[in-house]
Enzyme design. Structure first.
Site, PDB file in Angstrom:
ATOM      1  N   LEU A  23      52.981  40.205  26.019  1.00 36.05           N
ATOM      2  CA  LEU A  23      53.538  39.942  27.341  1.00 36.05           C
ATOM      3  C   LEU A  23      52.529  39.257  28.252  1.00 36.05           C
ATOM      4  CD1 LEU A  23      55.401  43.319  28.003  1.00 36.05           C
ATOM      5  CD2 LEU A  23      56.434  41.117  27.416  1.00 36.05           C
ATOM      6  N   GLY A  26      44.691  39.674  29.957  1.00 35.03           N
ATOM      7  CA  GLY A  26      43.745  39.572  31.054  1.00 35.03           C
ATOM      8  C   GLY A  26      42.324  39.728  30.562  1.00 35.03           C
ATOM      9  N   MET A  28      40.351  42.278  30.731  1.00 36.26           N
ATOM     10  CA  MET A  28      39.989  43.567  30.136  1.00 36.26           C
ATOM     11  C   MET A  28      40.930  44.021  29.041  1.00 36.26           C
ATOM     12  SD  MET A  28      38.808  45.661  33.543  1.00 36.26           S
ATOM     13  CE  MET A  28      38.701  47.191  32.621  1.00 36.26           C
ATOM     14  N   GLY A  29      42.135  43.466  28.983  1.00 35.50           N
ATOM     15  CA  GLY A  29      43.072  43.947  27.971  1.00 35.50           C
ATOM     16  C   GLY A  29      44.298  43.065  27.857  1.00 35.50           C
ATOM     17  N   LYS A  46      49.570  48.689  27.041  1.00 32.36           N
ATOM     18  CA  LYS A  46      48.366  47.978  27.451  1.00 32.36           C
ATOM     19  C   LYS A  46      47.224  48.421  26.546  1.00 32.36           C
ATOM     20  CE  LYS A  46      47.404  47.181  31.803  1.00 32.36           C
ATOM     21  NZ  LYS A  46      46.936  47.299  33.218  1.00 32.36           N
ATOM     22  N   ASP A 142      43.417  47.109  45.280  1.00 30.34           N
ATOM     23  CA  ASP A 142      43.593  45.735  44.790  1.00 30.34           C
ATOM     24  C   ASP A 142      45.041  45.293  44.936  1.00 30.34           C
ATOM     25  OD1 ASP A 142      42.650  43.325  43.806  1.00 30.34           O
ATOM     26  OD2 ASP A 142      42.874  43.892  41.707  1.00 30.34           O
TER      27      ASP A 142
END
Length: 252
Positions: A23, A26, A28-29, A46, A142
């Protein structure tokens, strides 16, 4: 099950789930769509990139995301049902799967701005979700359009339900979990409050409210109050007055 050919280190099955497709990816994952092998439930999984799986700070942030949404328990969040580790050592969380688009995508499709009535209704939903988080002493840190998803829902306002995503750098004050080092910047410069610009440790519930104000300004004006590179953005939040909203959106 064999490791996938893309070199991600991801098995084609994780626990009771079969991976269907990627999907998104990024720094980090990666996030995958998956299906439960017995009850056919769809899920989003994730998976933390392998190089981060032994980093205690990254692992803590990954765990924070799973813990935060379950502590808060609000329909404006993506539910997390499982946190685990594959036999190969990959860390993962199993989340509710939802069809939708990000607020950033909605802004783009609308040509950069949204009508005032839409902004108010979407912002009320975001504010309700933030209020639930703050009531449990959790600060997102964030909040930005790419971390807000809009899901079609007949019962929702204007047929849309807001889902606030990514509590990976959330500040959890429960059970002594807030360990952010002084002076470390946490967040995205365009949406950070003045106190957060100085240190992520300074972020409080009002920091999230400030970020929501920036988002509302952007939705109406077609841009954030301050623009430019990270240094210019931080200087703007810390020392400058933002342009009056009416100067960019005179009809508001």
């Amino acid at each position: 099950m064999a490791v996938s050919q893309e070199g991600t280190g991801l098995e084609q099955t994780i626990g009771n789930y079969t991976i269907l497709r990627l999907l998104g990816k990024g720094g980090m994952g990666s996030v995958y769509e998956a299906r439960h092998n017995m009850i056919e439930r769809r899920a989003a999984i994730k998976v933390l990139h392998q190089e981060f799986c032994e980093d205690p700070d990254v692992l803590k942030r990954f765990m924070n995301e799973a813990r935060a949404v379950n502590i808060i328990g609000h329909p404006g969040l993506i539910g997390v049902s499982e946190f685990g580790q594959t036999p190969e050592g990959a860390r993962y969380i199993v989340m509710e799967y939802v069809d939708g688009i990000t607020l950033r995508e909605k802004i783009h499709r609308a040509g950069g701005r949204l009508p005032l009535d839409q902004v108010i209704k979407l912002s009320r939903q975001i504010a309700s979700t933030l209020a639930a988080a703050h009531a449990k002493q959790i600060v997102h840190r964030d909040l930005k359009p790419v971390n807000i998803m809009l899901v079609a829902e007949e019962e929702g306002e204007q047929g849309e339900r807001v889902k606030v995503l990514d509590f990976g750098i959330a500040k959890l004050n429960t059970e002594g979990m807030s360990q952010t080092k002084s002076g470390v910047m946490m967040g995205t410069p365009a949406y950070m409050s003045p106190e957060q610009c100085r240190s992520g440790r300074n972020a409080v519930d009002r920091s999230d409210v400030y970020a929501l104000g920036i988002i509302m300004y952007e939705l109406l004006a077609g841009q954030t109050p301050f623009v430019g590179g990270p240094a210019a953005l931080l200087a703007g939040h810390l020392a400058m007055e933002p342009p009056a909203l009416t100067s960019l959106a005179p009809n508001v």
